[in-house]
Scaffold this active site. Sequence first.
Site, PDB file in Angstrom:
ATOM      1  CD  GLU A 129      -2.976  -0.976   2.330  1.00  0.00           C
ATOM      2  OE1 GLU A 129      -3.433   0.131   2.650  1.00  0.00           O
ATOM      3  OE2 GLU A 129      -3.233  -2.015   2.941  1.00  0.00           O
ATOM      4  CG  HIS A 250      -8.354   6.232   2.412  1.00  0.00           C
ATOM      5  ND1 HIS A 250      -8.360   6.074   1.049  1.00  0.00           N
ATOM      6  CD2 HIS A 250      -7.761   5.134   2.926  1.00  0.00           C
ATOM      7  CE1 HIS A 250      -7.790   4.904   0.750  1.00  0.00           C
ATOM      8  NE2 HIS A 250      -7.417   4.319   1.880  1.00  0.00           N
ATOM      9  NE  ARG A 299      -3.953   5.907   3.584  1.00  0.00           N
ATOM     10  CZ  ARG A 299      -4.357   4.902   4.349  1.00  0.00           C
ATOM     11  NH1 ARG A 299      -4.836   5.148   5.547  1.00  0.00           N
ATOM     12  NH2 ARG A 299      -4.269   3.669   3.934  1.00  0.00           N
ATOM     13  CG  HIS A 360      -9.056   6.440   6.513  1.00  0.00           C
ATOM     14  ND1 HIS A 360     -10.064   5.508   6.342  1.00  0.00           N
ATOM     15  CD2 HIS A 360      -7.886   5.737   6.579  1.00  0.00           C
ATOM     16  CE1 HIS A 360      -9.534   4.293   6.298  1.00  0.00           C
ATOM     17  NE2 HIS A 360      -8.223   4.402   6.453  1.00  0.00           N
ATOM     18  NE  ARG A 395      -3.727   4.988  10.061  1.00  0.00           N
ATOM     19  CZ  ARG A 395      -4.232   4.153   9.153  1.00  0.00           C
ATOM     20  NH1 ARG A 395      -3.725   2.936   9.034  1.00  0.00           N
ATOM     21  NH2 ARG A 395      -5.225   4.503   8.383  1.00  0.00           N
TER      22      ARG A 395
END
Length: 555
Positions: A129, A250, A299, A360, A395
Site C-alpha cells: 500500500e 483517505h 497517503r 479516515h 500514519r
Amino acid sequence: MTAPAVPQRLSAPEPGWTDTVDVVVIGSGIAGLTAALKARELGTVLVVTKDVVASGSTQWAQGGIAAALSPEDSPEDHLHDTLVAGAGLCDPDAVRALVTEGPDAVRDLIELGARFDTLADGDLSLTREGGHHRNRIAHAGGDATGAEIERALVAAVKRADDIRLIEHALVIDLLTAADGGVAGVTLHVMGEGQLDGVGAIRSRVVILASGGIGQLYAATTNPSVSTGDGMALALRAGAKVRDLEFVQFHPTVLWLGKSAKGQQPLVSEAVRGEGAFLVDHEGKRFMQGQHELADLAPRDIVAKAIMRQMLATGKDHVYVDARHFGDEKWRVRFPTILASCRSHGIDPVRELIPVAPACHYSSGGVWTDLDGQTSMPGLYACGEVACTGVHGANRLASNSLLEGLVFARRIAAHLADGLPPLRQPVADVRVPGLVDADVVDEVQRVMTVGAGVIRSARGLSEAGATLAKLIEQPAGEPGTPGWEATNLVTVASALIAAATVREESRGSHWREDHPDRDDRNWSGSLDLTLPSEGETARPRTTFVPHDSKENAHHG
Ligand code: SIN
C-alpha cells in the site's frame, strides 16, 4: 481566536447502580478485545461497547495489517517506511516496538483463529500500500481483513466466559480519585433489568480503546459510532491528548455525490497496491513525477495531489482506473469493493471508479508511553483513541490494526507486573453541561470546510466561531445523542486549537497560509489539555519539542 469553551463534564442522572471489577476495557475493536483477552489472566475484566460488539472501525478495515513477515522484508525496513510517512514526528522507540513485536503479534492472531489469505504454497499472501517499499500487508477475504480479525477476536472473547461484555453502553465520564488517578467510569446502559440506565463501575484500571473521531466530518470512512467519546472523556478528566491536528484523509473514498454524508465506502489503497492508478477527468495519470512511488506515495501526498487536481479542474472527484484487473481478479481479490461499487451502479471491471478524499483516521489521540499508560494513573489507551507516537504526522497505511494489537499486548504485559490498588472516587466538582444533539450536522459541515483537508488561520477561526455559537444553543435532555454531540464538539474545539497553533504544513496537516514544513520551529508535538475556566473548560496547547526529555515516551 481562542478555541471554543466546552462542558467540564457531561450532564447525566446520578448513577443508579454500582459494580466493581479489576479492569474495564472501553471499546471492542482489535485493541479492546486484544487487551481484554490478555488482561483476563490478571483479574476480572469487563468490556463496555457502545453498540454491538463488532460495530466499531476494525471490521471496516480493508487493506490489511502491515508486518515484516516475508523473508525479503525486515523490521528495519518497516521502521524506515513508517518514519518517512510520519514526516518527522514519530517516536522512533514506539515505531521500533511496533515493527519488532508486530510479526509475532500477527502470528499469534493466526494462532487464535484469524484466517489470512495465502499463496498456493501456503505462505501468507502479502501486498503493498502507499508508502511501503515492500510487500508486507497481510489480508483476509481479499479486502475484508478487519472483518476477519474482528470475527476471530469476538469468537475468542465469547469462548472466554470469564470476560464480561456490556453492549449498548456509552461511557459518560471517568471517576477520579484524590491523587488524580482513575477510579472507574460512569456509563449509560440501554439494557433491561439490573444494568439499565446510568451506573458506575469502579475499577483498578481503565483501558480506553474506543476508536476515532471520523464523525467530526461530513464524509468519513468511519462508522457512526466514531464520535470521539474516548478522547473527549479523557480530556475532561485531565489527561493529555497529543497530535490531534493530524487527521488523515483517505485519498480514495468512493465519491457518491456532493451531498453524500456519513460513512462512505472505501476503495482500499491495496487496489493501487495491485496496480490500479489515479486518473483525472481526461483519463490522464497525474501521480507520476510527484513522488518516487507515484500512485503508491504516502497517503498525505496522494490526498494533496488529488485535492490540487480537483481545485485546478474545478471537479469534485478524480478516478481510480482498475479496469485491467478483469472480472476474476476483482471477484477474488476485492470482493467487498466490487460489491459496494456495483451497489452504487459502478462496474469497476468496465468503468472508472469516482473517488475523493474523506476523513479516515486520527493519527493523534490520548498520549501514552510505550506501555500504553496515559498521563493519568490507572488510565491506559490503545488503538485509534491513543497517541503512542507510532504515527507522527501521517500514519503509514495498514499500521493501525498492528498498532492496536501490539500496544494492547504491551498494556497487558505492563499490568502483569501488578494491578494498581482500587482507588476511592472523590465527589465530582466539575460543572456539568450538554450540547444540543441537533448541532451535529452543522458541526460536521464547519469542520469539513474549516478544519478539513486544507486549512488556514481564517478558515479555522470561522469554524471556531461557528462552533462556539452551536455550543451555546439550548440542549435537550441528557441521552446518547446529546452526549455524543458534546463529545464531538469537545474534540472539535481541541482540534481547532492545535490546527490553529501549528503554523506549518506537515503530514496530514495542510495550512494553505503556511504551505511549507518548518523543522526549525515545529519539530515537535502539540499537547492538549482542558483546564477549567469558570463553568466551562477551554483547550490549551503546549508545544513539546521532539528532542525534549518530556517527549521521550518512556522517560
Ligand atoms: C486501505 O485499505 O486503504 C486502508 C488501510 C488503512 O487505512 O490502513
